[in-house]
Write an enzyme that holds these catalytic residues in place. Sequence first.
Site, PDB file in Angstrom:
ATOM      1  N   LYS A 171       0.877  -1.172   0.000  1.00 48.06           N
ATOM      2  CA  LYS A 171       0.000   0.000   0.000  1.00 48.06           C
ATOM      3  C   LYS A 171       0.914   1.223   0.000  1.00 48.06           C
ATOM      4  O   LYS A 171       1.429   1.630   1.031  1.00 48.06           O
ATOM      5  CB  LYS A 171      -0.893  -0.014   1.243  1.00 48.06           C
ATOM      6  CG  LYS A 171      -2.227   0.682   1.084  1.00 48.06           C
ATOM      7  CD  LYS A 171      -2.140   2.164   0.775  1.00 48.06           C
ATOM      8  CE  LYS A 171      -1.792   3.001   1.984  1.00 48.06           C
ATOM      9  NZ  LYS A 171      -1.560   4.441   1.640  1.00 48.06           N
ATOM     10  N   GLU A 246       9.222   1.457  11.340  1.00 52.18           N
ATOM     11  CA  GLU A 246      10.321   2.414  11.154  1.00 52.18           C
ATOM     12  C   GLU A 246       9.686   3.790  11.138  1.00 52.18           C
ATOM     13  O   GLU A 246       8.952   4.135  10.220  1.00 52.18           O
ATOM     14  CB  GLU A 246      11.055   2.087   9.846  1.00 52.18           C
ATOM     15  CG  GLU A 246      12.438   2.687   9.808  1.00 52.18           C
ATOM     16  CD  GLU A 246      12.436   4.080   9.239  1.00 52.18           C
ATOM     17  OE1 GLU A 246      12.231   5.033  10.029  1.00 52.18           O
ATOM     18  OE2 GLU A 246      12.613   4.218   8.027  1.00 52.18           O
ATOM     19  N   GLU A 379      10.326  15.678  15.049  1.00 49.86           N
ATOM     20  CA  GLU A 379      10.733  15.503  13.656  1.00 49.86           C
ATOM     21  C   GLU A 379       9.994  16.533  12.800  1.00 49.86           C
ATOM     22  O   GLU A 379       8.768  16.501  12.692  1.00 49.86           O
ATOM     23  CB  GLU A 379      10.366  14.081  13.212  1.00 49.86           C
ATOM     24  CG  GLU A 379      10.831  13.762  11.814  1.00 49.86           C
ATOM     25  CD  GLU A 379      10.565  12.306  11.430  1.00 49.86           C
ATOM     26  OE1 GLU A 379       9.421  11.845  11.580  1.00 49.86           O
ATOM     27  OE2 GLU A 379      11.517  11.642  10.985  1.00 49.86           O
TER      28      GLU A 379
HETATM   29  P1  NAI Z   1       1.705   8.778   7.690  1.00 50.68           P
HETATM   30  O1  NAI Z   1       2.309   8.023   8.812  1.00 50.68           O
HETATM   31  O2  NAI Z   1       0.267   9.151   7.757  1.00 50.68           O
HETATM   32  O3  NAI Z   1       1.903   7.964   6.289  1.00 50.68           O
HETATM   33  C1  NAI Z   1       2.707   6.835   6.092  1.00 50.68           C
HETATM   34  C2  NAI Z   1       1.919   5.721   5.424  1.00 50.68           C
HETATM   35  O4  NAI Z   1       0.926   5.255   6.337  1.00 50.68           O
HETATM   36  C3  NAI Z   1       1.153   6.130   4.156  1.00 50.68           C
HETATM   37  O5  NAI Z   1       1.168   5.066   3.233  1.00 50.68           O
HETATM   38  C4  NAI Z   1      -0.254   6.322   4.684  1.00 50.68           C
HETATM   39  O6  NAI Z   1      -1.241   6.170   3.690  1.00 50.68           O
HETATM   40  C5  NAI Z   1      -0.348   5.211   5.702  1.00 50.68           C
HETATM   41  N1  NAI Z   1      -1.399   5.393   6.719  1.00 50.68           N
HETATM   42  C6  NAI Z   1      -1.935   6.547   7.184  1.00 50.68           C
HETATM   43  N2  NAI Z   1      -2.905   6.291   8.064  1.00 50.68           N
HETATM   44  C7  NAI Z   1      -2.987   4.953   8.191  1.00 50.68           C
HETATM   45  C8  NAI Z   1      -3.816   4.069   8.963  1.00 50.68           C
HETATM   46  N3  NAI Z   1      -4.739   4.534   9.789  1.00 50.68           N
HETATM   47  N4  NAI Z   1      -3.623   2.738   8.843  1.00 50.68           N
HETATM   48  C9  NAI Z   1      -2.675   2.244   8.024  1.00 50.68           C
HETATM   49  N5  NAI Z   1      -1.884   3.025   7.246  1.00 50.68           N
HETATM   50  C10 NAI Z   1      -2.035   4.362   7.338  1.00 50.68           C
HETATM   51  O7  NAI Z   1       2.593  10.073   7.480  1.00 50.68           O
HETATM   52  P2  NAI Z   1       2.188  11.488   6.837  1.00 50.68           P
HETATM   53  O8  NAI Z   1       0.934  11.987   7.464  1.00 50.68           O
HETATM   54  O9  NAI Z   1       2.214  11.360   5.366  1.00 50.68           O
HETATM   55  O10 NAI Z   1       3.392  12.428   7.322  1.00 50.68           O
HETATM   56  C11 NAI Z   1       3.336  13.076   8.599  1.00 50.68           C
HETATM   57  C12 NAI Z   1       4.670  13.034   9.295  1.00 50.68           C
HETATM   58  O11 NAI Z   1       5.058  11.684   9.521  1.00 50.68           O
HETATM   59  C13 NAI Z   1       5.831  13.623   8.511  1.00 50.68           C
HETATM   60  O12 NAI Z   1       5.910  15.003   8.678  1.00 50.68           O
HETATM   61  C14 NAI Z   1       7.000  12.919   9.151  1.00 50.68           C
HETATM   62  O13 NAI Z   1       7.401  13.554  10.334  1.00 50.68           O
HETATM   63  C15 NAI Z   1       6.462  11.550   9.477  1.00 50.68           C
HETATM   64  N6  NAI Z   1       6.825  10.582   8.421  1.00 50.68           N
HETATM   65  C16 NAI Z   1       7.923   9.808   8.621  1.00 50.68           C
HETATM   66  C17 NAI Z   1       8.357   8.946   7.630  1.00 50.68           C
HETATM   67  C18 NAI Z   1       9.561   8.109   7.811  1.00 50.68           C
HETATM   68  O14 NAI Z   1      10.245   7.808   6.841  1.00 50.68           O
HETATM   69  N7  NAI Z   1       9.844   7.641   8.997  1.00 50.68           N
HETATM   70  C19 NAI Z   1       7.676   8.864   6.335  1.00 50.68           C
HETATM   71  C20 NAI Z   1       6.488   9.681   6.229  1.00 50.68           C
HETATM   72  C21 NAI Z   1       6.126  10.510   7.244  1.00 50.68           C
END
Ligand code: NAI
Length: 477
Positions: A171, A246, A379
Amino acid sequence: MKQHFIDNLWVAPASGGHIPVINPSHGTVFGHVARGNSDDIDLAVRAARTAFDGAWGRLTATERGRLLQKLSESLLQHMDELVQLESQDCGKPTNQARADVNSIARYFEFYAGAADKLMGETIPYQNGYTVFTIREPQGVTGHIVPWNYPMQIFGRSVGASLAAGNACVVKPAEDACLSILRVAELAAEVGFPAGAINVVTGYGHEAGDALSRHPDVDHISFTGSPNIGKLVIQTAAEHHTPVTLELGGKSPQIVFADADFDAMVPVVVDAIVRNSGQTCSAGSRVLVERSAYEAVVARLTAAFEALRVGPAEMDLDCGPLIRDSQLQRVKAYLDEAKRDGLTVAAQGHLVADAPAGGFYQVPTLIRDVPPTHRLAQEEVFGPVLVIMPFEDDAHAVQLANDTAFGLVSSIWTRDGGRQLRMARQMQSGQVFINNYGAGGGIELPFGGVKASGHGREKGFEALYSFTVLKTISIKHD
Ligand code: NAI
Ligand code: MG
């Protein structure tokens, strides 16, 4: 509109819904992807299970390795197309998109070679017994991928999982699906059996949630924010599904007065500027020994002032952020810094003809940030670097470890004893000495402690997390 890729076929979303695809350099919509829901996830999981029980599961480890190697080669053959897709979809300057394609190809190459070298052990036990372990695939693995490095993260988790013999349901993040869909299509073209790799696009709270909730998924690999990571592991716990998390970091670069500043400065700058700071292992804090503090601030100031930001196609130091909400999030941190009277030491420059609709943030260096300030603790996920002084080794260790995170750290000093003493005290999954890998190479186990998550990806270690270790005890006397 791009559809899901399930069972080596393009499949329309059950809901009929779609999500706009945005070019962050311009802020314009240039396509749509399918808005997946639990029905689509269910179809993909069933396809994966059938593949695991059938054509894919029957392959020998060597045969799996050969397919991974073919995909690696195909990815390099499609370099220009993938670079173009990723630059358009994620705003990556072309040289950074090219690095991502090289990385995913290298992941598949590495795991191709590793596939038939994943072995168990024999264990000395009581007389009259032979005991050994075998590493079996888990079955169907789910991969929830973020938008910052779609291809790299696909490579490190799907590559390892396939090598171990699992079938995958991926996904991608709603903001970054195109390259992953194309990679899955290329995998089908080089001969991966139907159902080995399935991609369902969609929002996290719909398709992502359905994947972590699915009873027939045997492992979830999640990379993203700490809050969603927590949600995913809670959801997966319903079916006792193991989860690798991660979750990013606030990784420190510790600079001692005896360090080689010429070597250090470009590495420290790259570690926060690459991908516009949207890197889980970005080096987002610089801690400097007091006696060298002003000198290091001056050097980094000069480097930051030379940085240029603009659309991906100009291939500058920084492209845009992924989307408007991410830009607003970063700006809110900077507004708060301003309100609290923090000092901006330096900023980069947006090129004059940057498209008005793009999501641009210039790299910003903020000095003398109190260690307890949100900017020193949270972050930001943008090109924002905080710098602060420390007094001695113990103080450096205390500051380095004093956040909720623990992903990567680095130590810049020529003193060998200090290098090792400090490295042993770092609460982080990786420690770099006189270098910084932003996650390190394909071969290096990677993952966090504390709020940065748990489980290890990359290297050989990742293969273990995608297997079940079975112990077989035979009594023969
Ligand atoms: P997010 O954690 O919402 O997105 C990451 C993935 O999780 C995406 O594929 C998203 O569709 C999925 N996701 C979101 N809600 C979910 C749920 N309820 N159940 C299962 N999967 C779900 O991150 P977002 O909102 O795009 O970014 C926000 C902050 O998160 C960023 O500013 C950053 O600080 C952090 N982040 C960290 C990452 C890393 O590489 N460790 C990558 C992306 C974001
Ligand atoms: Mg996009």
